[in-house]
Structure formats: C-alpha cells, structure tokens
Design an enzyme around this catalytic site. Sequence first.
Site, PDB file in Angstrom:
ATOM      1  N   PRO A 326       1.065  -1.086   0.110  1.00 16.62           N
ATOM      2  CA  PRO A 326      -0.134  -0.138   0.611  1.00 16.62           C
ATOM      3  C   PRO A 326       0.909   1.515  -0.285  1.00 16.62           C
ATOM      4  CG  PRO A 326       0.078  -0.971   2.200  1.00 16.62           C
ATOM      5  CD  PRO A 326       0.810  -2.000   1.292  1.00 16.62           C
ATOM      6  N   CYS A 400       0.526  27.931 -17.428  1.00 16.73           N
ATOM      7  CA  CYS A 400       0.265  28.841 -18.845  1.00 16.73           C
ATOM      8  C   CYS A 400      -0.323  27.153 -19.349  1.00 16.73           C
ATOM      9  CB  CYS A 400       0.857  29.324 -19.303  1.00 16.73           C
ATOM     10  SG  CYS A 400       1.823  30.641 -18.647  1.00 16.73           S
ATOM     11  N   GLU A 401      -1.294  27.194 -18.835  1.00 19.00           N
ATOM     12  CA  GLU A 401      -2.141  25.297 -19.667  1.00 19.00           C
ATOM     13  C   GLU A 401      -3.501  25.838 -19.365  1.00 19.00           C
ATOM     14  OE1 GLU A 401      -3.039  22.301 -21.103  1.00 19.00           O
ATOM     15  OE2 GLU A 401      -1.367  22.485 -21.303  1.00 19.00           O
ATOM     16  N   TYR A 430       0.504  10.602  -4.703  1.00 14.81           N
ATOM     17  CA  TYR A 430       1.222  11.386  -6.050  1.00 14.81           C
ATOM     18  C   TYR A 430       0.907  12.694  -6.338  1.00 14.81           C
ATOM     19  CZ  TYR A 430       1.213   6.026  -5.911  1.00 14.81           C
ATOM     20  OH  TYR A 430       1.350   4.130  -5.679  1.00 14.81           O
TER      21      TYR A 430
END
Length: 474
Positions: A326, A400-401, A430
């Site tokens: 895990p 900038c996306e 993550y």
Amino acid sequence: MNAHPAGPRHAEELHHADVPDKPQSPDEIMLLAPNVWPRNLVRGADGVVTIAGVPVTDLAAKFGTPLFVIDEDDFRTRCRDIAAAFGGGQYVHYAAKAFLCSEIARWVDEEGLSLDVATGGELAVALHAGFPASRITVHGNNKSVAELTAAVQAGVGHVVLDSEIEIERLDQIAGAAGVVQDVLVRVTVGVEAHTHEFISTAHEDQKFGLSLATGAAMNAIRRVFATDNLRLVGLHSHIGSQIFDVAGFEIAAHRVIGLLRDVVAEFGVEKTSQMSIVDLGGGLGISYLPHDDPPPMKELADKLLEIVRTESAAVGLPTPKLVVEPGRAIAGPGTITLYEVGTVKDVAVSQTAHRRYVSVDGGMSDNIRTSLYAAQYDARLVSRVSDAPPALARIVGKHCESGDIVVRDTWVSDDIAPGDLIGVAATGAYCYSMSSRYNLLCRPAVVAVADGQARLVLRRETVEDLLSLEVKGQ
C-alpha cells in the site's frame, strides 16, 4: 474516473455524473466528510479548520502556500491498522512512489513496515533516513546497472525482477559483490483492474512484468534457477490502483499460485522450498469524494488472506506469506493541500450563462492527477465561515495551460474571494511525488502536524534552487 465533458458549456447546465449535487444550504458547503479528510481535522465555530490542533491560517501565515499538510497521527495509524490487518508490518511494504522523504521513511520504519522503492533516488532517501536495507524491496521495469549495484551493496532484502535482461545483469552484479541476492519475479497475470487505463498495470500490453500467458514468466523463473547468485523467494503481481473490491486480486492470486504449483512440479519441493512469498502488490483504494466507499482494511485483508489460503490448498501447496504494497492507502487520506485564492472570474460561455473560475497559487505543478487521470477531489473553503449560497465553480491553477485544473467542478461559497484559503483533501499520494517545476514554479513546502505543533518536513523551493542548476558562462 471519467473526465468532465469538454466544451464551452455553463457548468450549471451540465447534467453529468461527475458534477456534484447542489448543496441544500450554506452549511452543507462547510461540511468536511470524515471519510475524505484527515482524522484529526475539524472546523471551528469561526469556520477556520484545524489539523491536529493547528489552525490552517497559522500554517499558511508561517509556511506560505501552496502547502502540503500531513496529519502525522493519521499516517501512523494507517500504518498500524494495515500491519495489524495483514498479520504484521513485515508483510506490508509501503510504496515509496506514493510519497517519500526522510521523515516519511522514519515513520514507516518506526511503525515496523517494510519499504518498496523504484529508483536509485528513492533508495538513497530511504538509506539516508536510516531505513534498514534488509527491509527494502527494489522495483522498477528498467533498473540501471548503477541502481542494481547500489541496491546489492546496500544489502536490500529483495529485488523484483522485471525482465530477462535484468536477471543476467543482477546475477553478474551480485556475483561481483560476493553475495546471493534474494529476488522475486514480477508476473503479468492478464487482469485489468476496474480503474483508469494509464494505471492498470497487469493486462498484457504494458511495460511491466513477464507474461504468464506467453510463458515468459516461467522462462524467467528457469533462468533464475540457473544462476549462481540469485535466490528466488517468491512471485509478484500488481493489477492496478484505486481498487475497491477483491475480484481482481482473487483472479491474480489464482493465477500466481497456479504458476507456483507449476514451478514446484518442475523443480521439486526441495529446490523450491524457499519460495514462500506471494506479493499481490498495492492498489488499495481510498475515498477522494464523500460518496466513495472503499471496504474497511480489515475486511479487505481477511478476504485476501482467505483467497491465498484457499488457492494454495486447492493446488496442494502450503500457504505462502502474503505481502501487500500500500502507498496511497497510507499516505493519501492524511494530507491536504492549502492554496490561497488569487482571482475569481466569471466567464461568459453563452448569452445566458457563465462559468466561475477560482484561481489558486498552485496547480498542475503540485497536483498533475486531475489533468493526467481526470482525478476528482473534495475542496472546501477552510479559512472562515460563510453563509453565502453555493456557486458551482472550477478551481484552476496559475500555469500557462488550459488543462491546469485542480478541481473540475465543485460547489463553493458564492462570496469566495482573493485571500481565502482553499483546502483540497486526500493529496498525500502522487501529488508531491509527481510534482514538477512547470513554468519554473517552485515546489511547495511540506509540513507535518501533531499534538498542536507543526514542523517543516520539506522546505519550499526557492528561485535560488532554480538558478543553482544553471551552468555559469554558457
């Protein structure tokens, strides 16, 4: 998880499964679902959220934002609960890929768990923290000679073999070091977990492991038995991530133990007596949204242990030791990310409709999962109380996306404003570990909170850190 439909449509006009139901009152927007948020997190009468007795407003003032905040007790308690469920920490290998730093490695060690690493960097951090090498397992589909050498020299407990090339490579390295290295073979069992394609890892068309169906796994096992410096102690499989039921694990266990039976039949009981481990990997799911309902860990563990016992008995083998890995299930739920709101913008998307964009001071550089996996999160105003009506909004980052989205659709207080703090739950796995310096935005700090105290675990990156990589004069 499914992505929100693309296109310039007003959010409130969408009737999509991923758009949360509209709250019935301002109070409902303030609720913090206990299955999603850290165990020691509460909201005060003034609306300010505290974690382990520390107000988030104090954390933001002292450490800045964006900021990862770890509830240490939550992390440690999950370590203990999973260890107890599976019969001991030696059978639970924390997956470092979820999130690793020296402090986390020390917590995992102190709670008696083992550790999985997948790169030389993760191994180096673990060893730097003083984690016992004998309780480290090394993973990875493309381990370099340098990484394998470092692992053998450190005395790691196990290496999980992922290719035939690696068998020869590790045999030579172990021979040169004068040791016999314990190994497992990673078996691709053809099970595709009910999850996102990019994180389903046990179906055939993928980079991990050796196929059971084609005979590649058995060929690899034969090659390991033919080496002088490798000792095969078990088999490994991993079917994916964010799994809520045991059906996939049951099929994987059936196939792995069936392969173990074939190995014993070919090589004999005496030569295979050391093959005592069946590692079914990780992938245990958590709640990201209030309606998520993963099974209790004890219930899941009991089912997996019974599956291994039943499958072993069915083929006449003694029950092997079940190992699980895990990462998210330990690190994910106990961490939140704090952001400060910078701008609030209502954008017209038709003659009669608009979309509200709430821009925060981080984004896809500290949490790529929304953009990469269409992941969903629970986000709340955490710095004050509000009696304003709910407004459907999209929380976005500062990069900038156009795909720089933190939470695609969520209900916020209609009076949300610059300077407010937003908390995003379940960001312990993550997020920091997949962070980047996109747009040269410095990575956030990480703090741990416990018993009313906060301490820095990883400092915030600075512009000086960025410039330190530059080679002067070129």
